[in-house]
Design an enzyme around this catalytic site. Structure first.
Site, PDB file in Angstrom:
ATOM      1  CE1 TYR A 103      -8.910  29.337  50.236  1.00  0.00           C
ATOM      2  CE2 TYR A 103     -10.952  30.207  51.161  1.00  0.00           C
ATOM      3  CZ  TYR A 103      -9.630  30.380  50.807  1.00  0.00           C
ATOM      4  OH  TYR A 103      -9.029  31.593  51.022  1.00  0.00           O
ATOM      5  CB  THR A 162       4.550  21.226  44.294  1.00  0.00           C
ATOM      6  OG1 THR A 162       3.209  21.027  44.783  1.00  0.00           O
ATOM      7  CG2 THR A 162       5.274  19.892  44.297  1.00  0.00           C
ATOM      8  CG  MET A 163       3.977  24.741  49.408  1.00  0.00           C
ATOM      9  SD  MET A 163       5.327  24.321  50.529  1.00  0.00           S
ATOM     10  CE  MET A 163       6.397  25.735  50.316  1.00  0.00           C
ATOM     11  CB  ILE A 175      -7.488  40.063  48.127  1.00  0.00           C
ATOM     12  CG1 ILE A 175      -7.650  39.910  49.659  1.00  0.00           C
ATOM     13  CG2 ILE A 175      -6.337  41.017  47.802  1.00  0.00           C
ATOM     14  CD1 ILE A 175      -8.030  41.164  50.406  1.00  0.00           C
ATOM     15  CD  GLU A 202      -5.773  38.932  37.141  1.00  0.00           C
ATOM     16  OE1 GLU A 202      -6.678  38.398  36.470  1.00  0.00           O
ATOM     17  OE2 GLU A 202      -5.736  40.166  37.374  1.00  0.00           O
ATOM     18  CG  HIS A 240       1.529  27.682  50.112  1.00  0.00           C
ATOM     19  ND1 HIS A 240       2.366  27.921  51.177  1.00  0.00           N
ATOM     20  CD2 HIS A 240       1.040  26.434  50.307  1.00  0.00           C
ATOM     21  CE1 HIS A 240       2.377  26.861  51.963  1.00  0.00           C
ATOM     22  NE2 HIS A 240       1.576  25.936  51.464  1.00  0.00           N
ATOM     23  CB  SER A 251      -7.751  23.933  54.090  1.00  0.00           C
ATOM     24  OG  SER A 251      -8.121  25.042  53.286  1.00  0.00           O
TER      25      SER A 251
END
Ligand SMILES: *[C@@H]1O[C@H](CO)[C@@H](O)[C@H](O)[C@H]1NC(C)=O
Ligand SMILES: *[C@@H]1O[C@H](CO)[C@@H](O)[C@H](O)[C@H]1NC(C)=O
Length: 296
Positions: free
Chosen positions: A183, A92-93, A218, A221, A120, A186
């Site tokens: 988001y 995990t990052m 894009i 999913e 990611h 970042s």
């Protein structure tokens, strides 16, 4: 008005022309043959599609994501497609120690590194910002800080290979939109950090290219789920997107835009910013730092 016509418009025209015609070299898939490439966020979506393109081009790949199950499948498909070698390291990052050690291990597996593709992100959703400080912190850590950590870990190898850092960002990292503040923060941070570092590399002759990839919506999913019922935009195909990212990295372009209309690219080309950056840079006295042997 006459001043505007006389100076500003020709300058804008020049910058635009430069922007559209600066990619003079043609991309050839052989450029990636035998290259050693890391792809993060590679268990699905654009990252997975990039791994398959790289495999077809005959690159060595090390992929990472959290899901070991998915990574196993990605790696075996990469080998079927013709990758020079393919490995995965799951983790995990959110964990900066993992982020750093992953790069070091991947470098050992491939015997060096030519391209670090940072792709990611943490799970994201659309909503008004309701004081979720934890979500801001997690977005900054996973979507931004881990990119910095991994670049630091990769830099010695990338300097040796004249390599490339490819940073996957978003239109939301260039223009403000509602409902995605953490988001967006970042993604804007990526532009601020990596565009500054690129200027430092250019004055210190570090030949490591940095490509910022500004993506629209894009058809992955996760993206489709995130915008469902909120944004009514046509989503572009992830396979083509993945290829454009790899091309941009291989051609050492500073920024690529996918899949934006002519007008989006034209307006985001932002000659005002480029002009100001150029003019401010000329006023710096870099010698103060360049004489310091400790620096790159
Ligand atoms: C990196 O670039 C320098 C300068 O162009 C060149 O001398 C050197 O051979 C290159 N190294 C690699 C590994 O391509
Ligand atoms: C930087 O590296 C690239 C890729 O190896 C090479 O084509 C280019 O000539 C290098 N540039 C400089 C200034 O050394």
């Amino acid at each position: 008005m006459s001043w505007l016509k006389k100076y500003l418009l020709p300058i804008l025209g020049l910058f635009t022309a430069y922007y559209f015609y600066s990619a003079n070299e043609e991309f050839r898939p052989e450029m990636l043959q035998g290259k050693k490439v890391i792809v993060t966020g590679a268990s699905k979506g654009i990252g997975e599609a990039m791994a398959y393109h790289l495999a077809k081009m005959g690159a060595h790949v090390v992929v990472t994501a959290r899901s070991e199950e998915s990574l196993k499948k990605v790696v075996s498909h990469c080998l079927e497609l013709g990758a020079a070698s393919a490995h995965y390291i799951a983790g995990t990052m959110e964990d900066m120690t993992f982020a750093e050690q992953f790069v070091v291990k991947a470098g050992k597996l491939m015997g060096g590194l030519d391209m670090l593709i940072l792709n990611h992100i943490t799970n994201t959703f659309m909503n008004f910002f309701n004081n979720e400080i934890h979500h801001v912190r997690k977005s900054m850590e996973v979507n931004f800080l881990s990119y910095v950590v991994m670049s630091v870990a990769a830099l010695p190898m990338l300097k040796q290979s004249n390599g490339s850092i490819v940073v996957v960002s978003s239109l939301a990292g260039k223009i403000a939109n509602p409902l995605i503040a953490p988001y967006a923060a970042s993604k804007f941070a990526l532009d601020g950090f990596f565009s500054s570092i690129r200027k430092e590399y250019s004055v210190t002759n570090v030949n490591v290219s940095i490509t910022l990839c500004v993506l629209g919506l894009i058809n992955t999913e996760s993206a489709k789920n995130a915008v469902k019922g909120v944004l009514n935009l046509k989503a572009a195909p992830k396979e083509e997107c993945a290829l454009e990212i790899i091309k941009g990295g291989a051609l050492r372009q500073e920024e690529i835009y996918y899949d934006s209309s002519f007008w989006t690219v034209f307006l985001l080309g932002n000659p005002g910013r480029k002009l100001l950056e150029f003019s401010y840079l000329s006023q710096y006295n870099m010698n103060k730092f360049l004489n310091n042997k400790e620096l790159p």
